[in-house]
Design a protein around this motif. Structure first.
Motif, short mmCIF file in Angstrom:
data_model
loop_
_atom_site.label_atom_id
_atom_site.label_comp_id
_atom_site.label_asym_id
_atom_site.label_seq_id
_atom_site.Cartn_x
_atom_site.Cartn_y
_atom_site.Cartn_z
N MET A 18 0.79 -1.16 0.22
CA MET A 18 -0.24 0.24 0.07
C MET A 18 0.67 0.88 -0.07
O MET A 18 1.74 1.49 1.02
CB MET A 18 -1.08 0.04 1.24
N ASN A 19 0.47 2.30 -1.03
CA ASN A 19 1.67 2.78 -0.89
C ASN A 19 0.86 4.15 -0.48
O ASN A 19 1.99 5.54 -0.50
CB ASN A 19 2.13 3.62 -2.23
N GLN A 20 -0.05 4.97 0.04
CA GLN A 20 -0.73 6.34 0.01
C GLN A 20 -0.41 6.06 1.88
O GLN A 20 -0.58 4.53 1.84
CB GLN A 20 -2.30 5.83 -0.32
N ALA A 21 -0.11 7.37 1.90
CA ALA A 21 -0.50 7.39 3.35
C ALA A 21 -1.47 7.38 4.10
O ALA A 21 -2.22 7.08 4.07
CB ALA A 21 0.00 8.80 3.27
N HIS A 22 -0.57 6.48 5.37
CA HIS A 22 -2.26 6.02 6.32
C HIS A 22 -1.64 7.49 7.68
O HIS A 22 -0.90 7.56 7.66
CB HIS A 22 -2.09 5.05 6.93
N PRO A 23 -3.18 7.32 8.00
CA PRO A 23 -3.10 7.85 9.83
C PRO A 23 -1.98 6.85 10.66
O PRO A 23 -1.86 5.48 10.42
CB PRO A 23 -4.46 8.11 10.24
N GLN A 24 -1.43 7.99 11.56
CA GLN A 24 -0.94 7.30 12.47
C GLN A 24 -1.11 6.39 13.69
O GLN A 24 -3.12 7.12 13.86
CB GLN A 24 0.04 7.66 13.31
N VAL A 25 -1.51 4.74 13.01
CA VAL A 25 -2.45 4.18 14.51
C VAL A 25 -1.84 3.44 15.51
O VAL A 25 -0.29 3.09 15.19
CB VAL A 25 -3.07 3.56 13.89
N CYS A 26 -2.02 3.09 16.90
CA CYS A 26 -0.96 2.08 17.77
C CYS A 26 -2.18 1.32 18.01
O CYS A 26 -3.46 1.81 18.97
CB CYS A 26 -1.07 3.28 18.83
N LEU A 27 -1.37 0.47 18.58
CA LEU A 27 -2.60 -0.85 18.95
C LEU A 27 -2.30 -1.32 20.15
O LEU A 27 -0.65 -2.04 20.49
CB LEU A 27 -1.93 -1.78 17.84
N ARG A 28 -2.61 -1.01 21.28
CA ARG A 28 -2.27 -1.75 22.66
C ARG A 28 -3.51 -2.49 23.09
O ARG A 28 -4.36 -3.37 22.87
CB ARG A 28 -2.54 0.50 23.11
N ILE A 78 -13.67 -1.10 12.89
CA ILE A 78 -13.77 0.33 13.26
C ILE A 78 -14.90 0.73 13.67
O ILE A 78 -15.86 0.43 12.26
CB ILE A 78 -12.29 0.66 11.82
N GLU A 79 -15.08 1.71 14.61
CA GLU A 79 -16.40 1.87 14.82
C GLU A 79 -16.85 3.35 13.86
O GLU A 79 -15.78 3.55 12.99
CB GLU A 79 -16.33 2.77 15.82
N ARG A 80 -18.42 3.20 13.45
CA ARG A 80 -18.82 3.88 12.59
C ARG A 80 -18.18 5.03 11.98
O ARG A 80 -17.62 5.55 10.90
CB ARG A 80 -20.32 3.96 12.92
N ARG A 126 -13.67 4.56 6.75
CA ARG A 126 -12.82 5.46 5.67
C ARG A 126 -11.99 6.66 6.00
O ARG A 126 -12.49 7.72 5.23
CB ARG A 126 -14.75 5.94 4.47
N ARG A 127 -11.60 6.01 6.93
CA ARG A 127 -10.68 7.19 6.80
C ARG A 127 -8.88 6.57 6.95
O ARG A 127 -7.59 7.32 7.04
CB ARG A 127 -10.66 7.94 8.66
N GLY A 128 -8.65 5.49 6.46
CA GLY A 128 -7.68 4.72 6.40
C GLY A 128 -7.02 4.36 8.12
O GLY A 128 -6.09 3.18 7.67
N TYR A 129 -7.90 3.82 8.61
CA TYR A 129 -7.50 3.32 10.27
C TYR A 129 -7.34 1.97 10.29
O TYR A 129 -6.32 1.26 10.76
CB TYR A 129 -8.21 3.66 11.14
N ALA A 130 -8.02 1.08 9.20
CA ALA A 130 -8.64 0.38 9.48
C ALA A 130 -6.92 -0.77 7.92
O ALA A 130 -6.66 -1.88 8.23
CB ALA A 130 -9.57 -0.72 8.71
#
Length: 180
Positions: free
Chosen positions: A1-11, A95-97, A101-105
């Protein structure tokens, strides 16, 4: 996946995640695409959170919370049906509703694959996805999962049977890639 993703953290799950877990586990719209078909009480989920040790060898699963760059918990990432002999496990994301569609998944799935390879030393991840769930199919395909089987009449929504795809992703370390 080449497009930028939002930053997420798995905890790891915390007791404060009970409300989110309760909403997701009791969302009837998700029951058709998963194994759950009964509501869970807050008590049951509280006990689950308190008794889960976070060790995949003990629990046979790992449930991680997905936090965005603002520190909001936007969803849950699961590694379940862990098979230590064959070094594989099933993966699932919710992902919560309001955050879809913001790239989090996509970002969470990339982190989950890296975690499965580097920390859990798994050989492969797989997902079972309803054939009619095009957004999920697209998500997993973009992450490198391949459709390897059609499971006919695999999911039942209370009225009709639906086909599902088995999607697999072979986790390969840099060292394995260079030796081939």
């Amino acid at each position: 996946m080449n497009q930028a993703h939002p930053q997420v953290c798995l905890r790891a799950m915390e007791p404060e995640d009970l409300d989110l877990l309760y909403r997701i586990e009791n969302d009837k719209t998700l029951w058709d695409i998963g194994a759950t078909n009964v509501p869970y009480s807050r008590y049951t989920l509280h006990e689950y959170i308190s008794q889960t040790c976070g060790d995949i060898y003990t629990d046979r699963q790992v449930r991680l919370m997905i936090d965005n760059e603002e520190g909001e918990t936007v969803g849950i990432a699961d590694i379940v049906r862990f098979d230590p002999k064959h070094k594989r496990a099933e993966v699932g994301l919710v992902i919560e509703r309001p955050y879809r569609r913001r790239g989090y998944a996509s970002a969470a799935l990339l982190h989950l694959c890296d975690y499965a390879l580097r920390q859990l030393h798994l050989h492969q991840l797989y997902a079972l996805i309803a054939a009619k769930n095009q957004p999920s199919l697209d998500l997993f395909c973009k992450a490198g999962f391949r459709k390897t089987s059609v499971l006919t009449d695999w999911l039942y929504d209370g009225q009709d049977y639906q086909d599902a795809f088995l999607m697999q992703y072979l986790l390969v370390s840099d060292a394995e890639t260079q030796s081939k």
